[in-house]
Motif scaffolding. Structure first.
Motif, PDB file in Angstrom:
ATOM      1  N   ASP A  61      -0.767   9.755  -9.605  1.00 47.31           N
ATOM      2  CA  ASP A  61      -0.244  10.771  -8.687  1.00 47.31           C
ATOM      3  C   ASP A  61       0.304  10.124  -7.414  1.00 47.31           C
ATOM      4  OD1 ASP A  61      -2.329  11.000  -6.357  1.00 47.31           O
ATOM      5  OD2 ASP A  61      -3.528  10.949  -8.183  1.00 47.31           O
ATOM      6  N   GLY A  62       1.015  10.920  -6.630  1.00 48.25           N
ATOM      7  CA  GLY A  62       1.682  10.392  -5.452  1.00 48.25           C
ATOM      8  C   GLY A  62       0.747   9.830  -4.408  1.00 48.25           C
ATOM      9  N   PHE A  63      -0.425  10.478  -4.204  1.00 46.83           N
ATOM     10  CA  PHE A  63      -1.381   9.981  -3.222  1.00 46.83           C
ATOM     11  C   PHE A  63      -1.938   8.623  -3.641  1.00 46.83           C
ATOM     12  CE2 PHE A  63      -2.673  14.458  -1.551  1.00 46.83           C
ATOM     13  CZ  PHE A  63      -1.510  14.509  -0.809  1.00 46.83           C
ATOM     14  N   THR A  64      -2.288   8.486  -4.916  1.00 46.13           N
ATOM     15  CA  THR A  64      -2.801   7.206  -5.416  1.00 46.13           C
ATOM     16  C   THR A  64      -1.741   6.123  -5.291  1.00 46.13           C
ATOM     17  OG1 THR A  64      -4.263   8.339  -6.985  1.00 46.13           O
ATOM     18  CG2 THR A  64      -3.788   6.015  -7.406  1.00 46.13           C
ATOM     19  N   LEU A  65      -0.522   6.464  -5.642  1.00 51.98           N
ATOM     20  CA  LEU A  65       0.590   5.513  -5.539  1.00 51.98           C
ATOM     21  C   LEU A  65       0.776   5.064  -4.087  1.00 51.98           C
ATOM     22  CD1 LEU A  65       3.071   4.033  -6.653  1.00 51.98           C
ATOM     23  CD2 LEU A  65       4.340   6.187  -6.454  1.00 51.98           C
ATOM     24  N   ALA A  66       0.739   6.019  -3.160  1.00 48.37           N
ATOM     25  CA  ALA A  66       0.923   5.678  -1.742  1.00 48.37           C
ATOM     26  C   ALA A  66      -0.189   4.762  -1.244  1.00 48.37           C
ATOM     27  CB  ALA A  66       0.973   6.954  -0.906  1.00 48.37           C
ATOM     28  N   LYS A  67      -1.427   5.015  -1.663  1.00 47.44           N
ATOM     29  CA  LYS A  67      -2.548   4.159  -1.260  1.00 47.44           C
ATOM     30  C   LYS A  67      -2.321   2.721  -1.720  1.00 47.44           C
ATOM     31  CE  LYS A  67      -6.182   7.703  -1.294  1.00 47.44           C
ATOM     32  NZ  LYS A  67      -7.397   8.190  -1.990  1.00 47.44           N
ATOM     33  N   GLU A  68      -1.873   2.562  -2.953  1.00 50.64           N
ATOM     34  CA  GLU A  68      -1.658   1.222  -3.493  1.00 50.64           C
ATOM     35  C   GLU A  68      -0.504   0.518  -2.770  1.00 50.64           C
ATOM     36  OE1 GLU A  68      -1.209   1.596  -7.702  1.00 50.64           O
ATOM     37  OE2 GLU A  68      -3.259   2.290  -8.010  1.00 50.64           O
ATOM     38  N   ILE A  69       0.531   1.262  -2.437  1.00 48.67           N
ATOM     39  CA  ILE A  69       1.655   0.673  -1.717  1.00 48.67           C
ATOM     40  C   ILE A  69       1.257   0.327  -0.289  1.00 48.67           C
ATOM     41  CG2 ILE A  69       3.934   1.187  -0.737  1.00 48.67           C
ATOM     42  CD1 ILE A  69       4.548   2.685  -3.351  1.00 48.67           C
ATOM     43  N   ARG A  70       0.487   1.196   0.368  1.00 48.69           N
ATOM     44  CA  ARG A  70       0.053   0.938   1.741  1.00 48.69           C
ATOM     45  C   ARG A  70      -0.864  -0.292   1.826  1.00 48.69           C
ATOM     46  NH1 ARG A  70       3.780   2.439   4.053  1.00 48.69           N
ATOM     47  NH2 ARG A  70       4.093   4.462   5.078  1.00 48.69           N
ATOM     48  N   ALA A  71      -1.524  -0.636   0.733  1.00 47.31           N
ATOM     49  CA  ALA A  71      -2.384  -1.818   0.730  1.00 47.31           C
ATOM     50  C   ALA A  71      -1.576  -3.102   0.861  1.00 47.31           C
ATOM     51  CB  ALA A  71      -3.222  -1.861  -0.550  1.00 47.31           C
ATOM     52  N   ILE A  72      -0.286  -3.034   0.509  1.00 50.83           N
ATOM     53  CA  ILE A  72       0.559  -4.227   0.575  1.00 50.83           C
ATOM     54  C   ILE A  72       1.731  -4.068   1.545  1.00 50.83           C
ATOM     55  CG2 ILE A  72      -0.026  -5.056  -1.725  1.00 50.83           C
ATOM     56  CD1 ILE A  72       2.460  -3.752  -2.815  1.00 50.83           C
ATOM     57  N   ASP A  73       2.001  -2.848   1.960  1.00 53.74           N
ATOM     58  CA  ASP A  73       3.130  -2.590   2.874  1.00 53.74           C
ATOM     59  C   ASP A  73       2.779  -1.384   3.732  1.00 53.74           C
ATOM     60  OD1 ASP A  73       5.483  -1.942   4.161  1.00 53.74           O
ATOM     61  OD2 ASP A  73       6.757  -2.299   2.422  1.00 53.74           O
ATOM     62  N   ASP A  74       2.513  -1.624   5.018  1.00 49.62           N
ATOM     63  CA  ASP A  74       2.107  -0.518   5.882  1.00 49.62           C
ATOM     64  C   ASP A  74       3.250   0.021   6.739  1.00 49.62           C
ATOM     65  OD1 ASP A  74       2.413  -2.528   7.705  1.00 49.62           O
ATOM     66  OD2 ASP A  74       0.287  -2.743   8.167  1.00 49.62           O
ATOM     67  N   SER A  75       4.489  -0.358   6.419  1.00 46.61           N
ATOM     68  CA  SER A  75       5.592   0.079   7.264  1.00 46.61           C
ATOM     69  C   SER A  75       6.684   0.868   6.538  1.00 46.61           C
ATOM     70  CB  SER A  75       6.231  -1.132   7.953  1.00 46.61           C
ATOM     71  OG  SER A  75       6.782  -2.022   7.002  1.00 46.61           O
ATOM     72  N   VAL A  76       6.802   0.750   5.222  1.00 46.93           N
ATOM     73  CA  VAL A  76       7.863   1.469   4.527  1.00 46.93           C
ATOM     74  C   VAL A  76       7.627   2.974   4.674  1.00 46.93           C
ATOM     75  CG1 VAL A  76       6.658   1.423   2.284  1.00 46.93           C
ATOM     76  CG2 VAL A  76       9.156   1.707   2.367  1.00 46.93           C
ATOM     77  N   PRO A  77       8.650   3.743   5.084  1.00 43.66           N
ATOM     78  CA  PRO A  77       8.478   5.187   5.268  1.00 43.66           C
ATOM     79  C   PRO A  77       8.228   5.901   3.939  1.00 43.66           C
ATOM     80  CG  PRO A  77      10.424   4.388   6.443  1.00 43.66           C
ATOM     81  CD  PRO A  77       9.983   3.286   5.535  1.00 43.66           C
ATOM     82  N   ILE A  78       7.301   6.873   3.964  1.00 44.85           N
ATOM     83  CA  ILE A  78       6.954   7.642   2.771  1.00 44.85           C
ATOM     84  C   ILE A  78       7.049   9.133   3.077  1.00 44.85           C
ATOM     85  CG2 ILE A  78       5.144   8.223   1.107  1.00 44.85           C
ATOM     86  CD1 ILE A  78       4.012   5.429   1.456  1.00 44.85           C
TER      87      ILE A  78
END
Length: 225
Positions: A61-78
């Motif tokens: 799901d989108g929330f899980t995906l965002a968590k995984e992306i934020r673990a490696i990139d905390d600046s890309v806009p979502i």
């Protein structure tokens, strides 16, 4: 001419195609995925500059995906697309690192305006400043808070909120202005999310007892030290 690359994760084929074609008419390059796992692989391979994620997707799901992306990139806009209307769902989206959300159904013009606003804020907020606050040093470009020999990594939203609090030290930071600047609107859900981030910042600054973030009821917040 550079074309901004957007990763669009949407499992409704018709809606996904409509969004993709509408964004492409505005000169965006759009990478369309129909589930969270494909979206993660596309993100890792293509390094998009902004993400538009449906919350309810198969496999991831989108929330899980965002968590995984934020673990490696905390600046890309979502930006989250969601049919959920519960307050806690919207607050969760902001808390895990989302920058904005749209509830379905929505107009394409509104999505495009929000995308452009986020991209513009991302450019404007880039700075080389290192700031002092009490016994802390805040390295804004690296999004790091230093106390003595201890460093703590902040999230993208924590960093930008703290930056504006420091810039307005000992003055009231207008709640509506900062919500519109960092969240894109000042509605109830965004305000609840901001409260969560203020609480997080208070905890991160608690080593210096002279620092306080005061809630000025009806107006906003004031950082004093």
């Amino acid at each position: 001419m550079h074309r901004t690359t957007i990763l669009l994760a949407e499992d409704e084929p018709a809606l996904g195609q409509i969004i993709k074609e509408s964004l492409e008419t505005r000169d965006f390059q759009v990478l369309l995925c129909n589930d969270g796992e494909k979206a993660l692989k596309t993100y890792q391979n293509d390094n998009p500059e902004l993400l538009v994620l449906d919350v309810m997707m198969p496999k991831k799901d989108g929330f899980t995906l965002a968590k995984e992306i934020r673990a490696i990139d905390d600046s890309v806009p979502i930006i989250f697309l969601t049919a959920k209307s519960q307050t806690q769902d919207v607050v969760e989206g902001f808390t895990i690192g989302g920058n904005d959300y749209l509830k379905k159904p929505f107009s394409m013009e509104e999505l495009i305006v929000r995308i452009n606003n986020l991209l513009q804020r991302t450019k404007v907020q880039k700075t080389s400043e290192v700031l002092k606050i009490g016994n802390y040093t805040f390295d804004f470009p690296k999004q790091q808070l230093h106390y003595n020999n201890i460093s703590e990594q902040l999230t993208h939203r924590e960093s930008h909120l703290l930056f504006h609090l420091i810039k307005n030290k000992n003055e009231v930071l207008d709640r509506s202005i900062i919500l519109n600047k960092l969240w894109g609107n000042d509605d109830f859900f965004s305000a609840r999310s901001m409260d969560v981030f203020i609480t997080k910042l208070r905890k991160k600054l608690q080593k210096d007892e002279q620092i306080q973030i005061i809630n000025v009821r009806g107006f906003g917040y004031k950082l004093v030290c």
